[in-house]
Design a protein around this motif. Structure first.
Motif, PDB file in Angstrom:
ATOM      1  N   MET A  80      29.320 -28.627 -19.625  1.00 44.81           N
ATOM      2  CA  MET A  80      28.060 -29.169 -19.117  1.00 44.81           C
ATOM      3  C   MET A  80      28.060 -29.080 -17.595  1.00 44.81           C
ATOM      4  N   GLY A  81      26.860 -28.900 -17.034  1.00 46.01           N
ATOM      5  CA  GLY A  81      26.693 -28.849 -15.587  1.00 46.01           C
ATOM      6  C   GLY A  81      25.274 -29.239 -15.236  1.00 46.01           C
ATOM      7  N   PHE A  82      24.853 -28.895 -14.016  1.00 43.77           N
ATOM      8  CA  PHE A  82      23.549 -29.348 -13.539  1.00 43.77           C
ATOM      9  C   PHE A  82      22.852 -28.252 -12.746  1.00 43.77           C
ATOM     10  N   ASP A  83      21.600 -28.031 -13.104  1.00 41.29           N
ATOM     11  CA  ASP A  83      20.752 -27.059 -12.421  1.00 41.29           C
ATOM     12  C   ASP A  83      20.168 -27.764 -11.200  1.00 41.29           C
ATOM     13  N   SER A  84      20.967 -27.864 -10.143  1.00 37.95           N
ATOM     14  CA  SER A  84      20.701 -28.850  -9.093  1.00 37.95           C
ATOM     15  C   SER A  84      19.954 -28.336  -7.867  1.00 37.95           C
ATOM     16  N   PHE A  85      19.550 -27.058  -7.865  1.00 35.52           N
ATOM     17  CA  PHE A  85      18.631 -26.573  -6.835  1.00 35.52           C
ATOM     18  C   PHE A  85      17.203 -26.704  -7.357  1.00 35.52           C
ATOM     19  N   GLY A  86      16.218 -26.725  -6.475  1.00 35.31           N
ATOM     20  CA  GLY A  86      14.845 -26.681  -6.962  1.00 35.31           C
ATOM     21  C   GLY A  86      13.854 -27.453  -6.119  1.00 35.31           C
ATOM     22  N   LEU A  87      12.580 -27.244  -6.442  1.00 38.91           N
ATOM     23  CA  LEU A  87      11.470 -27.823  -5.697  1.00 38.91           C
ATOM     24  C   LEU A  87      11.396 -29.353  -5.761  1.00 38.91           C
ATOM     25  N   PRO A  88      11.586 -29.998  -6.931  1.00 45.24           N
ATOM     26  CA  PRO A  88      11.457 -31.464  -6.962  1.00 45.24           C
ATOM     27  C   PRO A  88      12.382 -32.174  -5.984  1.00 45.24           C
ATOM     28  N   ALA A  89      13.643 -31.729  -5.890  1.00 46.86           N
ATOM     29  CA  ALA A  89      14.584 -32.364  -4.964  1.00 46.86           C
ATOM     30  C   ALA A  89      14.144 -32.154  -3.517  1.00 46.86           C
ATOM     31  N   GLU A  90      13.624 -30.973  -3.234  1.00 46.69           N
ATOM     32  CA  GLU A  90      13.176 -30.697  -1.870  1.00 46.69           C
ATOM     33  C   GLU A  90      11.973 -31.568  -1.505  1.00 46.69           C
ATOM     34  N   GLN A  91      11.024 -31.715  -2.438  1.00 49.52           N
ATOM     35  CA  GLN A  91       9.859 -32.555  -2.177  1.00 49.52           C
ATOM     36  C   GLN A  91      10.259 -34.018  -1.995  1.00 49.52           C
ATOM     37  N   TYR A  92      11.235 -34.467  -2.772  1.00 43.99           N
ATOM     38  CA  TYR A  92      11.733 -35.835  -2.625  1.00 43.99           C
ATOM     39  C   TYR A  92      12.335 -36.020  -1.231  1.00 43.99           C
ATOM     40  N   ALA A  93      13.056 -34.992  -0.778  1.00 45.65           N
ATOM     41  CA  ALA A  93      13.671 -35.060   0.555  1.00 45.65           C
ATOM     42  C   ALA A  93      12.607 -35.119   1.642  1.00 45.65           C
ATOM     43  N   ILE A  94      11.534 -34.340   1.471  1.00 48.03           N
ATOM     44  CA  ILE A  94      10.440 -34.341   2.449  1.00 48.03           C
ATOM     45  C   ILE A  94       9.802 -35.725   2.524  1.00 48.03           C
ATOM     46  N   GLN A  95       9.580 -36.338   1.355  1.00 50.19           N
ATOM     47  CA  GLN A  95       8.908 -37.635   1.296  1.00 50.19           C
ATOM     48  C   GLN A  95       9.774 -38.765   1.837  1.00 50.19           C
ATOM     49  N   ASN A  96      11.095 -38.642   1.672  1.00 47.52           N
ATOM     50  CA  ASN A  96      11.981 -39.749   2.010  1.00 47.52           C
ATOM     51  C   ASN A  96      12.875 -39.492   3.214  1.00 47.52           C
ATOM     52  N   GLY A  97      12.770 -38.300   3.793  1.00 42.17           N
ATOM     53  CA  GLY A  97      13.580 -37.999   4.969  1.00 42.17           C
ATOM     54  C   GLY A  97      15.057 -38.011   4.689  1.00 42.17           C
ATOM     55  N   GLN A  98      15.433 -37.613   3.490  1.00 46.57           N
ATOM     56  CA  GLN A  98      16.845 -37.620   3.099  1.00 46.57           C
ATOM     57  C   GLN A  98      17.242 -36.213   2.662  1.00 46.57           C
ATOM     58  N   HIS A  99      18.459 -35.817   2.978  1.00 47.09           N
ATOM     59  CA  HIS A  99      18.908 -34.474   2.621  1.00 47.09           C
ATOM     60  C   HIS A  99      18.948 -34.337   1.101  1.00 47.09           C
ATOM     61  N   PRO A 100      18.387 -33.230   0.559  1.00 47.03           N
ATOM     62  CA  PRO A 100      18.370 -33.075  -0.906  1.00 47.03           C
ATOM     63  C   PRO A 100      19.760 -33.053  -1.529  1.00 47.03           C
ATOM     64  N   ASN A 101      20.766 -32.678  -0.754  1.00 41.88           N
ATOM     65  CA  ASN A 101      22.129 -32.694  -1.293  1.00 41.88           C
ATOM     66  C   ASN A 101      22.574 -34.111  -1.625  1.00 41.88           C
TER      67      ASN A 101
END
Length: 1010
Positions: A76-97
């Motif tokens: 098992m693993g995680f598809d951890s790149f993508g648009l939702p994480a980036e948009q969350y980072a934009i909204q919250n000023g937090q690095h998507p990592n």
């Protein structure tokens, strides 16, 4: 002893982790079995009970294969790149990592909210994953290999003579020796022809530009889904009804220079490869339709007053003489060139309008007819008649050449279009077209008004027209595919950097030993002020080709230091070959060793949602075939068998908000939008009565509504007029009990604007403002997709805490066939929980654990072997729900017999363990076992235990059954006859008569004729 799931499950989850129970060894003499789940994208919302359905099913099967003696790989693993994480980072000023890490591992987000963490949630369900092979696509150690594969694609082209990818160096040698006039290779349509001498005289830059037209990954201008609000290109499946799935922003079609993947080179292999796959017919059909193979011809129409020609691909070249107009897609490159001055404004307005519509809308809205005339004309290839050229959005740029020769007599959509715009319709069939187009493709008709095709049937006409087109060099027979090359650029930050730098505008790959090219730190994740992607904000994003490292942009000199690519890869990049990385996840020297690849081969069983029917599955198959071509992948296809699990649907709760659309007051006026006005809710039954015309009910509600307004606004007079409106309003299901009764106080405290909400229940007659209703308020239930936005989400964590993970696992399987969607009902958990308690009691008396070593009797052995047979068949056919039923039946029967014999319970425990592993491990240990139950052999079924000793015979007299008798199965005819004749019931029936005949059919019937 009491069954305590919380204590047991915590104990065994810790045991599995500490002992690495489910870690897989590559060098193993056992036969391999590779089972895989489509890995999840980790969002902050975490898992709801709908997510684990496929995970539990795959876990059961993986455990079953271990019991059968296979070496099982279940990572098992995680598809951890993508648009939702980036948009969350934009909204919250937090690095998507950071957000991605918290969403996977759990912790607090920036706002201080507690995040459960996907990994912890998955472990809490007791899923037997090999976590030492975990991958995250956003980890540089992983995307190093995604970048490496990109470079391999860049350095290869598709050689049709070999029917596989070939190294670009071989193509260069071919150009040096013969040019490109005879080579059979996939390339861009605008690729010029040249001989060897011309190639050798080309500049280095021109040579690279030409090679780019052959590379399997290349730069080209493409039409994309551009979302200005998000500042990025979106994939087709990220656009819904012309809006971005993320945020609901407007999306338009736009041409941009993008990185592309030459998936079209593999069209035929992608199509024929489906035949060997154990996938559902619906998924195969989706892929076939997406690839869209069709046979026909390319026909060239000369434009009047222009040098260009319009190429049309048609599957019906036999209807060429019925063409009365040409239609271009709005995106066709010639539209702007050929539109006359008088039509320019009209065409431009139409193009702008259609750019906001998706291909899906244009395909499905078959009754929506629109188009404009360009004012241009072409001439018919044979008759030289002048034919007008139109633009319409029913023609797609992604199919054929983006141009259609319209034959209204033979195509229903052309027929409707011609009638709508009063365009000519020419009948070329010996059939009537009075009521619509004639669309048959068989040999039951012939042609007219078609010069040299007159009188021919369909087969012959098709053959002759292609012959004539090729003779006169005005067309040719052709196989076409709907599939288009995949856009591989995204104007985002949170994705794999493309390992490319630009030397004089020509793309050059980074050296492989310099990978990974890691994402730089930037201050914002938005596009730059000049419109560049977010990576344009990086201060240190240039490539030093001498020292092989990333350096400051200020050092760019176009000699040794060059600008790096600003686009990142799309979300599907990291998921297009991840299953191979699992085979050797910790190899730092290579993507996966040859030994690991040769051993694991490919995925034997793949679980995932049907929403990935075309996107992920098509791209994965493409990359796998390419990796096979270059000697890395050992098989042509990545996934042998595919199971698409259905959805678990949420049971939403609604109350009906009630209001009048227009309100008025002669004293001071009143606006319904006033923030003072409380939300006013009534039950469904009251709403239905009002809609049915119950004037008494309407009067009760209306009077109370007016009373509320008068008291709130201190009005002495108020009248309500206008139309009634009922608005269904979602209510968080956690506020509703099993009897559909709403906790009104919890609801009011949920949102500030509901603090003063008013609820009118079933029996309210005369209510005053602020009065305690003194009655329950029932909500309406409706089954729909489980979603956070619908407030119908149930957390698996809460279920595990209250009932236990084993109950959750069994219940999700018990709901129905794994491929089907089914509604969730929390009340059903108590029944499954009760079954586990009953199963627990088979191993215990009131005081302690107690299992007998006595030998099992025949009845007990029959129950056991019936269960072995049923459960084994159920798992192998993925009918997990029927296995749960078999467990319940066996437990009930053994409880009735008060059976507690080890000979029965031990194998029964192994059968249950894939479904309920925690309780099984605990009881296994209590039986004195020191190893994990997961390593136990699967019980063997023995049919002899199901054989009957006796047979019940119906005894008939002259064909009418009078009684039945149970006799040994081994008794012969003579003994049966003697026994029946001596039976008192027979003597009574015969009344002293001697029977004429006795018919005995062994194992079936006894009939006495008198």
């Amino acid at each position: 002893m009491i069954y305590n799931p919380a204590e047991i499950e915590k104990k065994w989850q810790e045991f599995w982790f500490q002992n690495k129970t489910f870690n897989t060894q590559d060098s193993n003499p056992k036969e391999k079995f590779y089972i895989l789940d489509m890995f999840p994208y980790p969002s902050g919302a975490g898992l709801h009970v709908g997510h684990p359905l496929g995970y539990i099913a795959s876990d059961i099967y993986a455990r079953f294969k271990r019991h059968q003696g296979f070496n099982v790989l279940h990572p098992m693993g995680f598809d951890s790149f993508g648009l939702p994480a980036e948009q969350y980072a934009i909204q919250n000023g937090q690095h998507p990592n950071l957000t991605t890490k918290v969403n996977i591992e759990g912790g607090l987000d920036k706002q201080g909210n507690s995040i459960a963490g996907y990994k912890k949630q998955l472990n809490k369900i007791g899923l037997a994953y090999d976590w030492e092979r975990e991958i995250r696509t956003s980890n540089p150690n992983y995307y190093k290999w995604t970048q490496w594969i990109f470079i391999q694609l860049f350095n290869h082209y598709y050689n049709y003579s070999l029917n596989k990818a070939d190294n670009i160096s071989n193509l260069i040698m071919e150009f040096e020796a013969n040019g490109n006039t005879i080579i059979k290779a996939n390339c861009n349509e605008n690729t010029p022809l040249f001989n060897a001498q011309e190639w050798n005289e080309f500049t280095t830059k021109l040579k690279e530009e030409i090679l780019l037209k052959y590379r399997l990954t290349f730069l080209a201008e493409a039409e994309v889904n551009w979302c200005a609000a998000l500042g990025t290109v979106l994939a087709n499946d990220e656009v819904i009804n012309g809006l971005s799935e993320r945020g609901g922003h407007q999306v338009e079609k736009k041409k941009m220079t993008q990185w592309m993947m030459r998936i079209t080179a593999y069209s035929e292999r992608l199509l024929t490869g489906l035949d060997a796959l154990a996938w559902s017919d619906s998924i195969k059909e989706s892929q076939k339709n997406w690839i869209g193979k069709s046979k026909g011809a390319s026909v060239f129409f000369n434009l009047l007053h222009h040098k260009e020609k319009i190429e049309v691909f048609t599957t019906r070249p036999d209807t060429l003489f019925g063409v009365t107009f040409l239609t271009l897609s709005p995106e066709h490159p010639l539209v702007g060139k050929i539109t006359t001055e008088s039509q320019a404004a009209t065409v431009e307005a139409y193009l702008k309008k259609t750019s906001l519509r998706t291909e899906r809308e244009r395909l499905t809205e078959v009754n929506a007819i629109s188009g404009v005339n360009t004012g241009a004309f072409v001439e018919h290839p044979f008759t030289k008649e002048q034919i007008p050229v139109w633009v319409s959005d029913y023609v797609l740029a992604s199919y054929g050449t983006g141009a259609v020769m319209a034959v209204p007599a033979g195509d229903e959509r052309d027929f409707k279009f011609a009638n709508f715009f009063t365009l000519p319709i020419k009948n070329i069939f010996n059939q009537s077209i009075e009521n619509g187009a004639f669309t048959k493709k068989d040999n039951t008709f012939c042609y007219k008004n078609s010069t040299f095709l007159n009188g021919l049937n369909y087969t012959k006409a098709t053959e002759v027209i292609i012959e004539k087109l090729e003779e006169q060099s005005i067309g040719k027979g052709k196989i076409n595919y709907r599939l288009r090359d995949a856009v591989f650029s995204r104007q985002r930050y949170w994705g794999e950097p493309v390992p490319i730098y630009f030397k004089e505008g020509i793309p050059v790959t980074l050296p492989e030993d310099s990978l990974p090219l890691q994402l730089p730190e930037i201050n914002e994740y938005l596009p730059t002020e000049s419109g560049e992607p977010p990576l344009g904000r990086a201060k240190k994003w240039a490539w030093d080709s001498i020292n092989k490292k990333v350096v400051s942009n200020e050092l760019i000199d176009q000699k040794n230091i060059f600008p790096l690519e600003l686009n990142t890869m799309p979300g599907w990049a990291g998921s297009s070959c991840y299953w191979m990385r699992y085979m050797d996840a910790n190899n730092n020297k290579f993507f996966a060793s040859k030994e690991a690849l040769d051993y694991w081969q490919n995925v034997d069983l793949y679980f995932g949602g049907s929403e990935h029917a075309t996107g992920h599955l098509l791209y994965s198959r493409f990359w796998n075939k390419f990796l096979k071509d270059i000697g890395l992948a050992p098989t042509e296809e990545p996934f042998k068998k595919l199971i698409n699990q259905g959805m678990i649907l949420g049971m939403s709760a609604f109350a009906y908000r009630f209001s009048w659309l227009t309100l008025s007051s002669p004293e001071e006026g009143f606006d319904i939008l006033s923030p003072k006005m409380p939300s006013f809710f009534i039950t469904k039954s009251r709403k239905d009565k009002i809609l049915a015309g119950d004037s008494n009910e309407l009067e009760i509600i209306k009077n109370f509504y007016i009373k509320v307004i008068k008291e709130i606004f201190s009005l002495t007079y108020f009248a309500a007029v206008g139309k009634i409106r009922f608005t269904p309003t979602n209510i968080d299901v956690s506020f509703v009990n099993g009897s559909d009764e709403l906790n009104i106080n919890a609801f009011k405290n949920w949102r500030e604007y509901y603090n003063n909400a008013i609820f009118v229940g079933e029996n309210s007659k005369a209510i005053t403002l602020g009065e305690d209703l003194g009655e329950v308020f029932k909500v309406v239930r409706e089954v729909e997709k489980m979603s956070k936005s619908k407030y119908n989400v149930v957390s698996p964590d809460a279920i595990c805490e209250e009932f236990g993970a084993d109950t959750l696992r069994l219940y999700e399987m018990f709901l129905g066939p794994v491929e089907q969607s089914k509604p969730w009902n929390t009340q059903g958990l108590s029944g499954v929980s009760g079954f586990l308690k009953k199963f627990w009691r088979l191993f215990h008396n009131e005081a302690a654990f107690y299992v007998s070593n006595d030998s099992a009797n025949k009845t007990e052995l029959k129950i056991l072997h019936e269960t072995i047979k049923k459960v084994t068949e159920s798992i192998t056919t993925f009918s997990f729900n029927t296995a749960v039923s078999a467990f319940m039946i066996a437990t009930n029967e053994l409880s009735r017999l008060k059976s507690n014999k080890k000979e029965i319970l031990e194998p029964l425990l192994v059968l249950l363990s894939p479904y309920a592993p925690h309780i099984s491990e605990e009881l296994w240990q209590k039986l004195g076992k020191t190893n994990s139950i997961s390593s136990a052999n699967w019980p063997n079924f023995d049919a002899k235990y199901l054989e009957e000793d006796n047979k019940e015979y119906p005894v008939s007299f002259n064909g009418k059954t009078r009684f039945s008798v149970e006799l040994p199965i081994t008794m012969n005819k003579e003994d049966i006859e003697k026994l029946i004749l001596e039976d008192q019931r027979t003597i009574k029936q015969l009344e002293g008569k001697v029977p004429k005949k006795i018919i005995v059919v062994l194992g079936k019937i006894i009939n006495i004729v008198n």
